[in-house]
Design a protein around this motif. Sequence first.
Motif: not given
Length: 462
Positions: A344-349, A353-354
């Motif tokens: 589970f992760y945040l979108s690079p946009s 930092a992603m």
Amino acid sequence: SLMSPTRRFNVSPLRVVTLLIVLIIIPSSLFLWHVVRNPPDAVERHLADHHLPKDNRPTAPPNAASERTILESASSQNPKRSQLDALRTPWQQRGARKTPPAALASGDSDSAGGAKGGRPEGHPRPRKAIAPAELRDGIGAWERAKFAEDARGYLTLASGHADFIVEAVTVASRVQDIGTREDHSDAWDVNFAIFTDTAAFESYVARMERAESMVWPFTFVYFFDKHRDEMPTIEKSSFGSPCESCFLARKALPHVIKAKGSPADKWVKKIHAFSSTPFGVSAMIDTDVYVCSSTSRHFDAVENDVSPPGILITDDRQNGGGGDVETTFDVPSFFTERNTGIVFYLSPSRHPAMRLFFDTYRDFYFKILSKSFAGHDQPAFRAALHNLTASGSLHEIRLPRNVHCRGIWPLKSMEALKSLECDFVHGDNHTRARRKYHLPCKGDSLDKAAALVPWLPGKKTE
């Protein structure tokens, strides 16, 4: 005369062959033809796992191509002539949970709006069906689908062969059945992206042409071969070409080019899919992961942890990662590999930092290839995660391994088995029958798994 000796009975080889054909080969061929045309009860068991009552399977609604979700349904005249008839595979026939949760077994047919109608509270909205031709003709709509940055969704990789799309459909259908919320209120309304190839997709649809209706539980489709110019390659990196042996095709799928570091490389595709997610908050899931229960709390954990951003993943203690990774990237031995089967992760946009993390993950994978000491992506993921968490740019949120359940460690003792609270069962025979062991979902009986404790090499299983 009656007194003459009995004449010897001579049988020619031609007569023997003719007799064998009449008595054995022809009946066997007829039997096999009957089995192929009429699949065994395993197909019905898989239908039950997809929570479609045998006598109450919905048919394709009008204008099904405009619906976001699609559902498997069989002909009322011949229920077995379904998607599963066309796609029968060992893990789909025998790997199903035999008793689906009662809360998911509704077969009511409501409108496309998803009203619950007369169903008890907590039941999901019904699936919706589409004909294979409608999927092929309308695929452009799924390719162009865009979602807001605050959308949540799953994504999976199903590249190289139609069989992987079969698995992806199974996983995504399960997610759609239960939704991500505790009350199942978003069942069959979950954003789900599939990253695949045009050839694999066309092969999948061709198989489906035997079925009157089929499952397509995805809301977004990405074809790698249509975006080759956007994909990273080792030639574009600063590390140069890897060793010649890295470009050899795998024997398992000789018809698929698996050149390491090229756009055909499975791990290049996975890294590119990670960073190309159309959702603001994403969950990357492998096609051999069985989702046991709602996952909203895992999405919440990532969305609420943004300073620095968090990435939720499981410490794969059974894979250290190797000394070469530790030496090359200065990773301590206690910082073992993480399992990228569910992340589970945040979108690079959503957060720079992603973007930095996925760029580092990609570069480290190419650096590993240039040194030829690892053949998959998790060592690079491990090194990138350590690099950014050590610098304070990223925060790791642990998904406990008794929640993301994988491996044989729970079968080593009853204490370990009783500690399981599996939201995700990864790689056991929930999805692939050839796996020897069976880990229970949270709330399931432990009896079957308990029979395997303690796990011993070569221990016989069902």
